[in-house]
Design a protein around this motif. Structure first.
Motif, PDB file in Angstrom:
ATOM      1  N   LEU A 148       7.330  10.536   7.297  1.00 54.68           N
ATOM      2  CA  LEU A 148       6.609   9.343   7.688  1.00 54.68           C
ATOM      3  C   LEU A 148       7.583   8.173   7.627  1.00 54.68           C
ATOM      4  CD1 LEU A 148       3.627   8.691   8.393  1.00 54.68           C
ATOM      5  CD2 LEU A 148       3.391   7.893   6.054  1.00 54.68           C
ATOM      6  N   PRO A 149       7.854   7.518   8.748  1.00 49.31           N
ATOM      7  CA  PRO A 149       8.874   6.454   8.759  1.00 49.31           C
ATOM      8  C   PRO A 149       8.606   5.324   7.755  1.00 49.31           C
ATOM      9  CG  PRO A 149       8.263   7.036  10.994  1.00 49.31           C
ATOM     10  CD  PRO A 149       7.319   7.765  10.083  1.00 49.31           C
ATOM     11  N   ARG A 150       7.344   4.960   7.567  1.00 44.37           N
ATOM     12  CA  ARG A 150       7.030   3.841   6.675  1.00 44.37           C
ATOM     13  C   ARG A 150       7.508   4.074   5.246  1.00 44.37           C
ATOM     14  NH1 ARG A 150       2.542   1.481   3.737  1.00 44.37           N
ATOM     15  NH2 ARG A 150       1.372   3.392   3.842  1.00 44.37           N
ATOM     16  N   GLY A 151       7.500   5.324   4.788  1.00 45.66           N
ATOM     17  CA  GLY A 151       7.885   5.607   3.416  1.00 45.66           C
ATOM     18  C   GLY A 151       9.286   6.177   3.244  1.00 45.66           C
TER      19      GLY A 151
ATOM     20  N   LYS B 242       3.063  18.964  -8.412  1.00 53.07           N
ATOM     21  CA  LYS B 242       1.912  18.400  -9.105  1.00 53.07           C
ATOM     22  C   LYS B 242       1.218  17.414  -8.178  1.00 53.07           C
ATOM     23  CE  LYS B 242       4.999  18.037 -12.814  1.00 53.07           C
ATOM     24  NZ  LYS B 242       5.893  17.051 -13.242  1.00 53.07           N
ATOM     25  N   PRO B 243      -0.053  17.119  -8.428  1.00 52.81           N
ATOM     26  CA  PRO B 243      -0.691  16.057  -7.645  1.00 52.81           C
ATOM     27  C   PRO B 243       0.013  14.726  -7.923  1.00 52.81           C
ATOM     28  CG  PRO B 243      -2.336  17.367  -8.796  1.00 52.81           C
ATOM     29  CD  PRO B 243      -0.995  17.793  -9.312  1.00 52.81           C
ATOM     30  N   ALA B 244       0.311  13.983  -6.875  1.00 50.37           N
ATOM     31  CA  ALA B 244       1.004  12.705  -7.050  1.00 50.37           C
ATOM     32  C   ALA B 244       0.060  11.630  -7.557  1.00 50.37           C
ATOM     33  CB  ALA B 244       1.633  12.273  -5.731  1.00 50.37           C
ATOM     34  N   CYS B 245      -1.177  11.669  -7.103  1.00 52.30           N
ATOM     35  CA  CYS B 245      -2.177  10.695  -7.537  1.00 52.30           C
ATOM     36  C   CYS B 245      -3.550  11.246  -7.189  1.00 52.30           C
ATOM     37  CB  CYS B 245      -1.940   9.335  -6.894  1.00 52.30           C
ATOM     38  SG  CYS B 245      -2.100   9.339  -5.109  1.00 52.30           S
TER      39      CYS B 245
ATOM     40  N   LEU C  42       5.711  11.697   2.733  1.00 56.35           N
ATOM     41  CA  LEU C  42       5.199  10.340   2.858  1.00 56.35           C
ATOM     42  C   LEU C  42       6.160   9.311   2.290  1.00 56.35           C
ATOM     43  CD1 LEU C  42       1.548  10.996   1.622  1.00 56.35           C
ATOM     44  CD2 LEU C  42       2.402  11.053   3.972  1.00 56.35           C
ATOM     45  N   LEU C  43       6.789   9.653   1.180  1.00 55.97           N
ATOM     46  CA  LEU C  43       7.570   8.677   0.432  1.00 55.97           C
ATOM     47  C   LEU C  43       8.668   9.389  -0.344  1.00 55.97           C
ATOM     48  CD1 LEU C  43       7.577   5.652  -0.640  1.00 55.97           C
ATOM     49  CD2 LEU C  43       6.201   6.500  -2.508  1.00 55.97           C
ATOM     50  N   ILE C  44       9.849   8.797  -0.346  1.00 55.49           N
ATOM     51  CA  ILE C  44      10.961   9.294  -1.158  1.00 55.49           C
ATOM     52  C   ILE C  44      11.385   8.151  -2.064  1.00 55.49           C
ATOM     53  CG2 ILE C  44      13.280  10.274  -1.160  1.00 55.49           C
ATOM     54  CD1 ILE C  44      12.772  11.130   1.749  1.00 55.49           C
ATOM     55  N   SER C  45      11.521   8.439  -3.355  1.00 57.81           N
ATOM     56  CA  SER C  45      11.845   7.382  -4.308  1.00 57.81           C
ATOM     57  C   SER C  45      12.819   7.884  -5.371  1.00 57.81           C
ATOM     58  CB  SER C  45      10.565   6.894  -4.987  1.00 57.81           C
ATOM     59  OG  SER C  45      10.853   5.972  -6.006  1.00 57.81           O
TER      60      SER C  45
ATOM     61  N   ILE D 103       3.625   3.704  -7.516  1.00 56.42           N
ATOM     62  CA  ILE D 103       4.256   3.441  -6.221  1.00 56.42           C
ATOM     63  C   ILE D 103       3.515   4.173  -5.110  1.00 56.42           C
ATOM     64  CG2 ILE D 103       6.356   3.825  -4.865  1.00 56.42           C
ATOM     65  CD1 ILE D 103       7.921   3.413  -7.530  1.00 56.42           C
ATOM     66  N   VAL D 104       3.151   5.430  -5.356  1.00 56.99           N
ATOM     67  CA  VAL D 104       2.444   6.225  -4.347  1.00 56.99           C
ATOM     68  C   VAL D 104       1.064   5.638  -4.072  1.00 56.99           C
ATOM     69  CG1 VAL D 104       1.438   8.496  -3.843  1.00 56.99           C
ATOM     70  CG2 VAL D 104       3.707   8.343  -4.844  1.00 56.99           C
ATOM     71  N   GLU D 105       0.340   5.254  -5.117  1.00 61.75           N
ATOM     72  CA  GLU D 105      -0.990   4.670  -4.923  1.00 61.75           C
ATOM     73  C   GLU D 105      -0.914   3.369  -4.138  1.00 61.75           C
ATOM     74  OE1 GLU D 105      -2.474   4.470  -8.928  1.00 61.75           O
ATOM     75  OE2 GLU D 105      -3.316   6.498  -8.802  1.00 61.75           O
ATOM     76  N   ARG D 106       0.080   2.535  -4.432  1.00 65.96           N
ATOM     77  CA  ARG D 106       0.276   1.296  -3.691  1.00 65.96           C
ATOM     78  C   ARG D 106       0.601   1.591  -2.222  1.00 65.96           C
ATOM     79  NH1 ARG D 106       4.949  -1.494  -5.787  1.00 65.96           N
ATOM     80  NH2 ARG D 106       4.140  -0.610  -7.701  1.00 65.96           N
ATOM     81  N   PHE D 107       1.413   2.615  -1.994  1.00 67.32           N
ATOM     82  CA  PHE D 107       1.775   3.030  -0.637  1.00 67.32           C
ATOM     83  C   PHE D 107       0.542   3.489   0.137  1.00 67.32           C
ATOM     84  CE2 PHE D 107       2.896   6.442   2.288  1.00 67.32           C
ATOM     85  CZ  PHE D 107       3.817   5.802   3.098  1.00 67.32           C
TER      86      PHE D 107
END
Length: 105
Positions: free
Chosen positions: A6-9, A44-47, A83-86, A97-101
């Motif tokens: 996903l480009p946004r993340g 694991k579940p991220a959120c 979705l997101l790489i951090s 961070i994931v929940e905010r995203f």
């Protein structure tokens, strides 16, 4: 397994590590493939929130060029969408961070 991003993340992360983008994508592909084969033992579940109706999962990927990163992804059949790489490794900070995203989506 087909892995999409996903480009946004992911765009900012890949831009920051442009020289290692191919190696990072290969490491992510290998890690997700390994997790699917072993029954998602290290995932694991991220959120508690969902993205596009799917559960969001997280796992850690170790890459020699940049160190360890955490990624949030959804899996639909044989396709995984990152979705997101951090670089944040601490679980509770990564969850925030994931929940905010997701809320921003």
């Amino acid at each position: 397994m087909i892995v999409s991003y996903l480009p946004r993340g992911c765009k900012a992360f890949f831009k920051k590590h442009a020289a290692a983008t191919l190696a990072i994508k290969q490491a992510i592909q290998a890690q997700l493939q390994r997790q699917v084969v072993t029954g998602m033992t290290k995932v694991k579940p991220a959120c508690s929130e969902r993205f596009a109706g799917e559960r969001v999962w997280e796992c850690r990927v170790n890459q020699a060029d940049i160190g360890s990163v955490r990624l949030a992804f959804i899996q639909t059949g044989a396709t995984a969408t990152v979705l997101l790489i951090s670089p944040v490794l601490q679980k509770n900070r990564f969850t925030q961070i994931v929940e905010r995203f997701i809320r921003g989506a």
